[in-house]
Motif scaffolding. Sequence first.
Motif, PDB file in Angstrom:
ATOM      1  N   UNK A 230       0.815  -1.205   0.000  1.00  9.01           N
ATOM      2  CA  UNK A 230       0.000   0.000   0.000  1.00  9.01           C
ATOM      3  C   UNK A 230       0.852   1.260   0.000  1.00  9.01           C
ATOM      4  N   UNK A 231       1.971   1.211   0.725  1.00  7.48           N
ATOM      5  CA  UNK A 231       2.861   2.373   0.781  1.00  7.48           C
ATOM      6  C   UNK A 231       3.479   2.666  -0.587  1.00  7.48           C
ATOM      7  N   UNK A 232       3.871   1.615  -1.312  1.00  9.12           N
ATOM      8  CA  UNK A 232       4.454   1.820  -2.648  1.00  9.12           C
ATOM      9  C   UNK A 232       3.449   2.440  -3.596  1.00  9.12           C
ATOM     10  N   UNK A 233       2.212   1.930  -3.566  1.00  8.72           N
ATOM     11  CA  UNK A 233       1.177   2.475  -4.445  1.00  8.72           C
ATOM     12  C   UNK A 233       0.861   3.919  -4.095  1.00  8.72           C
ATOM     13  N   UNK A 234       0.803   4.199  -2.814  1.00 12.29           N
ATOM     14  CA  UNK A 234       0.516   5.572  -2.387  1.00 12.29           C
ATOM     15  C   UNK A 234       1.610   6.520  -2.859  1.00 12.29           C
ATOM     16  N   UNK A 235       2.857   6.072  -2.774  1.00 10.77           N
ATOM     17  CA  UNK A 235       3.969   6.916  -3.212  1.00 10.77           C
ATOM     18  C   UNK A 235       3.923   7.134  -4.713  1.00 10.77           C
TER      19      UNK A 235
END
Length: 335
Positions: A23-28
């Motif tokens: 989720x963090x990668x997609x958000x970034x």
Amino acid sequence: MSATTTRTLALLDLLQRHREWTGAELAARLDTTERTVRRDVERLRELGYRVESRTGREGGYRLAAGGAMPPLLLSEEEAVAIAVGLRVAAAEQLVDGTSTALSAIAKLEQVLSPASRRQVTALATAMTSPEQGRAPHVPPALLGQVALACRDRERVRFSYEDAQGAATRRRVEPHALAPARGRWYLVAWDLERDDWRTFRLDRMGELTATGAHFASRALTRADIDERILVASSAQRQPLEATAVLPMSLADFAAHMGVWAEGSDEPRPGVTRWGLGGADVRDLFYGLSWLPQDVDWRVEMPDDARAELVAMLRRVLSAVEAPPASETTGGGPDAG
């Protein structure tokens, strides 16, 4: 198109890159929050996409196979037809931008059921040329993984078996993928050897995407074509020879460029370079590119050596022959 729709489509594109994202990668990547990512994932699920998620430290999101394919809303039969057409066009080099076609194939086949993917492979093989049909098989999943790694500039690791059967592990930065003479080739920067290398996909195995991205290195279309030409020419030839030169491998490579690939230095200051062709004319052409300021020698079959010597004598005799006016006594002012 609203910002929400644009962001959701961008999320879909990321999920179609054949890998799992946190989720963090997609958000970034989307310049948003993880909470917004979760809402956008739910929108994709409402549209028919099967987005799987896992919780926990190793959790993330991935697009599962077998889901519907809006916004195109293709039927399974239509998707199979398109995938077959793209694979044949890419393999036969009927379209520009082979990597673009492969990227599309990878996305399309990812959402096909296993039975449909097998059908695509069978139909594409049946529709390719006889040369392609006899070529070593490359799994569609591997072809798609390599194509996406080239597109996304993502480092990969894989096992590799060279022409002599020696097995190695390679870690590379993939730049270009293209077919030649019925085989698929990858041009990549080899991180262990700190140089360009060209790999045959049918000799690759256990490919893993590392998740580490890299900046593209200088590599022109002409460079790619030449490297693949060299690699595809390095197959067994009806007539083969070896040139032995009293020079270091580094100096030889500086003279021959990419065509030095495959040569070796059995001892310091001596380089061996293999060449081949259909007959002695091909050998003559290859030998003509060797450095002319060193006394190299050629190892080749005796009958081919005799034929080449006879041919060179005929060429030398023709080149050294005087002009026709001197041999016939005629000329523009004769008479």
